[in-house]
Design an enzyme around this catalytic site. Structure first.
Site, PDB file in Angstrom:
ATOM      1  N   ASP A  84      -6.660   1.810   0.710  1.00  0.00           N
ATOM      2  CA  ASP A  84      -6.718   2.113   2.140  1.00  0.00           C
ATOM      3  C   ASP A  84      -8.134   1.797   2.627  1.00  0.00           C
ATOM      4  OD1 ASP A  84      -8.395   4.150   1.345  1.00  0.00           O
ATOM      5  OD2 ASP A  84      -7.485   5.644   2.649  1.00  0.00           O
ATOM      6  N   LYS A 137       0.836  -1.206   0.000  1.00  0.00           N
ATOM      7  CA  LYS A 137       0.000   0.000   0.000  1.00  0.00           C
ATOM      8  C   LYS A 137       0.876   1.263   0.000  1.00  0.00           C
ATOM      9  CE  LYS A 137      -2.174   2.005   3.495  1.00  0.00           C
ATOM     10  NZ  LYS A 137      -2.955   2.156   4.698  1.00  0.00           N
TER      11      LYS A 137
END
Ligand code: SF4
Length: 222
Positions: free
Chosen positions: A152, A133
């Site tokens: 997210d 991420k």
């Protein structure tokens, strides 16, 4: 008793069309959607992204100016006294672990990359405190490289509400989004979903009545 009418199942082509329409409506609604972590370069964005775990961007933006002034590059941060860093980032939460990640990441940059932030997923994701991420955030925002979609909590939640995916796992969600959108749009896509998730499709109290996606959203409550 008559069974309730069921929505016809969406074909992959129809889903792709709906997904693109969602993108263009969000782009119209948030023409300036961008990464809300303040940064001037890849090193600063990497530090800010590590600090943003379990913390708001606004809170991170309050601590980073002093942190960047005191530790302007990876070399300075690699040599930092951990107690000083802990004190400076305390308000972002989990400050002991975050300090370990920051110092470990800075040392790895100095030892493996001459103090620079690398530009590949493979090199980024193995840095301390950095997973896929965070690597996507850095590649997409600091270097303009669309290697994947940053997934997210907002991107996960909205992708599911909008039925762009049926998965719960961020990696699987990312794969679904990558299949629905052209590569050039991947970084912007997550900014748009995050902007919308913060302003309108708020967790547990979505403002569907004000939402530009209401006609395209299978979860709309109006
Ligand atoms: S219609 Fe409601 S649930 Fe769907 S995206 Fe908009 S705010 Fe979220």
């Amino acid at each position: 008793m008559t069974a309730p009418a069921r929505r016809p199942r969406e074909t992959p082509e129809e889903r792709k069309k709906r997904a693109r329409r969602i993108f263009s409506l969000l782009h119209k609604a948030y023409p300036d959607a961008h990464c809300e972590l303040d940064h001037a370069n890849a090193y600063q964005l990497l530090v800010a992204t590590i600090l943003s775990a379990q913390c708001t961007d606004a809170r991170v933006n309050m601590v980073t100016p002093a942190l960047f002034a005191r530790f302007p590059d990876a070399k300075a941060l690699a040599d930092a006294n951990p107690a000083i860093v802990e004190e400076m980032i305390k308000s972002t939460g989990f400050y002991r672990n975050k300090t370990k990640s920051l110092l470990g990441m800075a040392r790895a940059l100095v030892e493996r990359h001459g103090g620079d932030v690398p530009r590949t997923m493979e090199e980024l994701r193995v840095l301390p405190g950095v997973g896929r991420k965070t690597a996507n955030v850095i590649l997409g925002n600091a270097f303009g490289i669309n290697e994947g979609v940053t997934v997210d909590t907002h991107v996960m939640r909205l992708s599911r509400l909008l039925r762009l995916t049926r998965h719960d796992d961020p990696i699987a969600i990312e794969q679904d989004l990558m299949a629905l959108y052209p590569r050039k749009d991947w970084a912007l896509l997550s900014h748009l979903l995050i902007f919308h998730g913060r302003r309108i499709c708020i967790a547990r109290r979505p403002r569907c009545g004000e939402c530009v996606l209401v006609r395209l959203c299978p979860s709309a409550q109006v």
